[in-house]
Motif scaffolding. Sequence first.
Motif, PDB file in Angstrom:
ATOM      1  N   VAL A 283     -82.447 -45.106   0.702  1.00 42.59           N
ATOM      2  CA  VAL A 283     -83.563 -45.346   1.622  1.00 42.59           C
ATOM      3  C   VAL A 283     -83.556 -46.822   2.027  1.00 42.59           C
ATOM      4  N   VAL A 284     -83.819 -47.084   3.299  1.00 38.16           N
ATOM      5  CA  VAL A 284     -83.657 -48.429   3.844  1.00 38.16           C
ATOM      6  C   VAL A 284     -84.948 -49.249   3.802  1.00 38.16           C
ATOM      7  N   PHE A 285     -84.774 -50.554   3.879  1.00 35.73           N
ATOM      8  CA  PHE A 285     -85.875 -51.461   4.223  1.00 35.73           C
ATOM      9  C   PHE A 285     -85.946 -51.459   5.749  1.00 35.73           C
ATOM     10  N   HIS A 286     -86.922 -50.748   6.280  1.00 33.44           N
ATOM     11  CA  HIS A 286     -86.943 -50.478   7.717  1.00 33.44           C
ATOM     12  C   HIS A 286     -87.726 -51.500   8.527  1.00 33.44           C
ATOM     13  N   ARG A 287     -88.566 -52.310   7.873  1.00 36.85           N
ATOM     14  CA  ARG A 287     -89.389 -53.273   8.625  1.00 36.85           C
ATOM     15  C   ARG A 287     -89.273 -54.654   7.988  1.00 36.85           C
TER      16      ARG A 287
END
Length: 225
Positions: free
Chosen positions: A103-107
């Motif tokens: 899961v990404v760091f999206h912000r």
Amino acid sequence: MTRSLARRLARGGVVSVMAAALLVACSSSPTLKPTAAAGAGGSGGGPAGCPTSAPAKAAAGSTATATIQTPKGTIVIKLEADLGPQAVGNFTALAKCGYFDGVVFHRLVPGFVIQGGDGQYGRLPNVSSRVGGGGPGYEFKDDPVTSPYTRGTVAMANAGPNTNGSQFFIVLADNNGLDPLYSIMGHVTSGLDVVDAIAAMPNSGGQANAAVDPVPMTKVTITTP
């Protein structure tokens, strides 16, 4: 943003600006908030065996270590139940079932926070344009906030009172005047340079501050003393 929150955030100068930024940076769009149906059968897009309802609170006085491996390096977090028992219990349970892996760091909000944890819409290799609007398929109540949001603080992102799920943020700089709206669960003990490196990655700017090439959490592990 609800009218009540807008009124609360409209007070004061710099503090209100920062608080408004955090509401934008750490909340899911109301039109994209996951529902029970969206999370059913897959725990909000997470691996089989992950929680489908809010996990039990962490035991009073307990601590754990979360180790987040990323392509930029490793981030180590001390989780403290006394800071946020429900938040710690939830993060620990999700990490143990592999929910955060990939899961990404999206912000990315430079000088403020980085945010990740949307396992519904933010999991590689299929990161959705809806990333930031998902969660584990359930919500849980806020923990009382008893300490300030200093650099390295790890806290739950939300879309308003008692809407916590799986998204969390890491604070990049001291924000001691921030309203206590986000349940704190621990602090980074190693790897703040990695957090800073992720924060420095390109983002879309504007209110979204969406990561252009989002950095994933390749593996998140939990150890206890």
